[in-house]
Design a protein around this motif. Structure first.
Motif, PDB file in Angstrom:
ATOM      1  N   ALA A 292       1.954  38.203  27.106  1.00 57.58           N
ATOM      2  CA  ALA A 292       1.031  39.542  26.892  1.00 57.58           C
ATOM      3  C   ALA A 292       1.193  39.998  25.403  1.00 57.58           C
ATOM      4  O   ALA A 292       0.251  40.832  24.832  1.00 57.58           O
ATOM      5  N   ASN A 293       2.296  39.744  24.825  1.00 57.33           N
ATOM      6  CA  ASN A 293       2.460  40.295  23.394  1.00 57.33           C
ATOM      7  C   ASN A 293       2.160  39.476  22.325  1.00 57.33           C
ATOM      8  O   ASN A 293       2.489  38.470  21.863  1.00 57.33           O
ATOM      9  N   THR A 294       0.793  39.822  21.947  1.00 59.17           N
ATOM     10  CA  THR A 294       0.167  39.117  21.047  1.00 59.17           C
ATOM     11  C   THR A 294      -0.127  39.838  19.829  1.00 59.17           C
ATOM     12  O   THR A 294      -0.522  39.273  18.650  1.00 59.17           O
ATOM     13  N   GLY A 295       0.272  41.254  19.706  1.00 62.79           N
ATOM     14  CA  GLY A 295       0.366  42.018  18.537  1.00 62.79           C
ATOM     15  C   GLY A 295      -1.050  42.792  18.428  1.00 62.79           C
ATOM     16  O   GLY A 295      -0.889  43.888  17.824  1.00 62.79           O
ATOM     17  N   TYR A 296      -1.817  42.492  19.591  1.00 61.54           N
ATOM     18  CA  TYR A 296      -3.232  43.460  19.495  1.00 61.54           C
ATOM     19  C   TYR A 296      -2.446  44.892  19.896  1.00 61.54           C
ATOM     20  O   TYR A 296      -1.930  45.020  20.986  1.00 61.54           O
ATOM     21  N   GLY A 297      -3.004  45.888  19.251  1.00 65.07           N
ATOM     22  CA  GLY A 297      -2.775  47.247  19.578  1.00 65.07           C
ATOM     23  C   GLY A 297      -0.955  47.483  19.036  1.00 65.07           C
ATOM     24  O   GLY A 297      -0.557  48.616  19.563  1.00 65.07           O
ATOM     25  N   HIS A 298      -0.529  46.758  18.324  1.00 62.45           N
ATOM     26  CA  HIS A 298       0.893  47.276  18.133  1.00 62.45           C
ATOM     27  C   HIS A 298       1.108  48.121  17.528  1.00 62.45           C
ATOM     28  O   HIS A 298       0.319  48.759  16.402  1.00 62.45           O
ATOM     29  N   SER A 299       2.016  48.961  17.689  1.00 64.47           N
ATOM     30  CA  SER A 299       2.469  50.463  17.053  1.00 64.47           C
ATOM     31  C   SER A 299       3.272  49.770  15.661  1.00 64.47           C
ATOM     32  O   SER A 299       3.517  48.412  15.719  1.00 64.47           O
ATOM     33  N   TRP A 300       3.555  50.549  14.958  1.00 66.33           N
ATOM     34  CA  TRP A 300       4.276  50.385  13.547  1.00 66.33           C
ATOM     35  C   TRP A 300       5.692  49.832  13.918  1.00 66.33           C
ATOM     36  O   TRP A 300       6.190  48.811  13.339  1.00 66.33           O
ATOM     37  N   ASP A 301       6.326  50.472  14.974  1.00 61.29           N
ATOM     38  CA  ASP A 301       7.848  50.042  15.314  1.00 61.29           C
ATOM     39  C   ASP A 301       7.446  48.531  15.933  1.00 61.29           C
ATOM     40  O   ASP A 301       8.255  47.673  15.650  1.00 61.29           O
ATOM     41  N   GLU A 302       6.399  48.328  16.573  1.00 58.97           N
ATOM     42  CA  GLU A 302       6.205  47.016  17.268  1.00 58.97           C
ATOM     43  C   GLU A 302       6.065  46.004  16.176  1.00 58.97           C
ATOM     44  O   GLU A 302       6.552  44.718  16.312  1.00 58.97           O
ATOM     45  N   VAL A 303       5.295  46.386  15.294  1.00 57.32           N
ATOM     46  CA  VAL A 303       4.965  45.466  14.160  1.00 57.32           C
ATOM     47  C   VAL A 303       6.507  44.968  13.234  1.00 57.32           C
ATOM     48  O   VAL A 303       6.626  43.816  13.150  1.00 57.32           O
ATOM     49  N   LYS A 304       7.013  46.384  13.075  1.00 56.16           N
ATOM     50  CA  LYS A 304       8.459  45.978  12.510  1.00 56.16           C
ATOM     51  C   LYS A 304       9.466  45.011  13.166  1.00 56.16           C
ATOM     52  O   LYS A 304      10.365  44.445  12.772  1.00 56.16           O
ATOM     53  N   SER A 305       9.093  44.893  14.810  1.00 57.12           N
ATOM     54  CA  SER A 305      10.086  44.253  15.610  1.00 57.12           C
ATOM     55  C   SER A 305      10.011  42.546  15.487  1.00 57.12           C
ATOM     56  O   SER A 305      10.885  41.850  16.015  1.00 57.12           O
ATOM     57  N   ILE A 306       8.942  42.301  14.913  1.00 57.83           N
ATOM     58  CA  ILE A 306       8.558  40.991  14.754  1.00 57.83           C
ATOM     59  C   ILE A 306       9.473  40.368  13.303  1.00 57.83           C
ATOM     60  O   ILE A 306       8.625  40.685  12.416  1.00 57.83           O
ATOM     61  N   ARG A 307      10.246  39.677  13.568  1.00 61.08           N
ATOM     62  CA  ARG A 307      11.137  39.339  12.340  1.00 61.08           C
ATOM     63  C   ARG A 307      11.631  37.766  12.453  1.00 61.08           C
ATOM     64  O   ARG A 307      12.570  37.107  12.934  1.00 61.08           O
ATOM     65  N   PRO A 308      10.330  37.078  11.896  1.00 57.31           N
ATOM     66  CA  PRO A 308      10.668  35.637  11.934  1.00 57.31           C
ATOM     67  C   PRO A 308      11.854  35.170  11.008  1.00 57.31           C
ATOM     68  O   PRO A 308      12.212  35.634   9.921  1.00 57.31           O
ATOM     69  N   GLU A 309      12.832  34.186  11.659  1.00 53.08           N
ATOM     70  CA  GLU A 309      13.994  33.717  10.885  1.00 53.08           C
ATOM     71  C   GLU A 309      13.719  33.473   9.792  1.00 53.08           C
ATOM     72  O   GLU A 309      14.724  33.552   8.710  1.00 53.08           O
ATOM     73  N   ASN A 310      12.501  32.663   9.277  1.00 55.39           N
ATOM     74  CA  ASN A 310      12.286  32.129   7.821  1.00 55.39           C
ATOM     75  C   ASN A 310      10.783  31.650   8.175  1.00 55.39           C
ATOM     76  O   ASN A 310      10.212  31.789   9.005  1.00 55.39           O
ATOM     77  N   ALA A 311      10.233  31.237   6.927  1.00 52.97           N
ATOM     78  CA  ALA A 311       8.901  30.621   6.897  1.00 52.97           C
ATOM     79  C   ALA A 311       8.736  29.435   7.828  1.00 52.97           C
ATOM     80  O   ALA A 311       7.642  29.272   8.265  1.00 52.97           O
ATOM     81  N   ARG A 312       9.871  28.624   7.850  1.00 57.01           N
ATOM     82  CA  ARG A 312       9.632  27.685   8.865  1.00 57.01           C
ATOM     83  C   ARG A 312       9.248  28.049  10.126  1.00 57.01           C
ATOM     84  O   ARG A 312       8.565  27.118  10.964  1.00 57.01           O
ATOM     85  N   ALA A 313       9.736  28.974  10.788  1.00 61.24           N
ATOM     86  CA  ALA A 313       9.505  29.417  12.063  1.00 61.24           C
ATOM     87  C   ALA A 313       7.944  29.610  12.249  1.00 61.24           C
ATOM     88  O   ALA A 313       7.307  29.127  13.149  1.00 61.24           O
ATOM     89  N   LEU A 314       7.379  30.309  11.052  1.00 66.85           N
ATOM     90  CA  LEU A 314       6.039  30.443  11.341  1.00 66.85           C
ATOM     91  C   LEU A 314       5.398  29.345  11.171  1.00 66.85           C
ATOM     92  O   LEU A 314       4.387  29.202  11.988  1.00 66.85           O
TER      93      LEU A 314
END
Length: 168
Positions: free
Chosen positions: A82-104
């Motif tokens: 259910a976590n697609t980023g839609y309606g994310h708060s600033w704290d939720e945005v900051k919680s998405i921490r890709p390990e590197n560009a390769r992960a994305l």
């Protein structure tokens, strides 16, 4: 050009934009917003990928790749479909921490490969199929595909713009 070829070409353009947005950025740059409260490159690319994954899984009546692989671990969050980023708060945005560009890139390309596989056999008559009756008017496959592409293109453009700001 056939309809399916046109759609494959359209979605391939998103892949080019995703690569140009993240290639060469380190983990810190991926989570650096252009200013406090604005979405960083990593979140924008994660979000556009999550939307495509969510919507295509629904179209295909399959599980999201997000929920079936080790993707969430590579982004530092639980594998909540259910976590697609839609309606994310600033704290939720900051919680998405890709390990590197390769992960994305890896996650996007896995989702994009599934999308391209679906599009490869699509014919024009398929586009009128109603796939979501929760809306008025109900959503057809064609409208949903346009929605996915539109969302992806907008967010990929935003990611490239933010990249330019943080690199400057």
């Amino acid at each position: 050009m056939e309809l399916n070829e046109l759609l494959v070409e359209l979605f391939s353009r998103v892949s080019e934009e995703v690569h140009s947005a993240v290639d060469g950025l380190d983990a810190e740059a991926l989570v650096t917003p252009p200013l406090e409260g604005a979405n960083p490159v990593g979140w924008l690319v994660w979000h556009l990928t999550r939307i495509q994954d969510d919507h295509m899984a629904d179209i295909l009546h399959e599980e999201q790749l997000w929920a079936t692989g080790d993707w969430a671990d590579r982004f530092g969050v639980p594998a909540d479909p259910a976590n697609t980023g839609y309606g994310h708060s600033w704290d939720e945005v900051k919680s998405i921490r890709p390990e590197n560009a390769r992960a994305l890139i890896d996650y996007y390309e896995a989702v994009a490969a599934r999308t391209r596989g679906f599009l490869a056999n699509l014919i024009a008559a398929d586009l009128d199929q109603i796939i979501d009756k929760r809306w008025n008017p109900p959503v057809t496959l064609g409208v949903r595909l346009v929605s996915i592409a539109d969302d992806d293109i907008q967010h990929a453009g935003q990611a490239n713009y933010v990249r330019g700001i943080i690199k400057a």
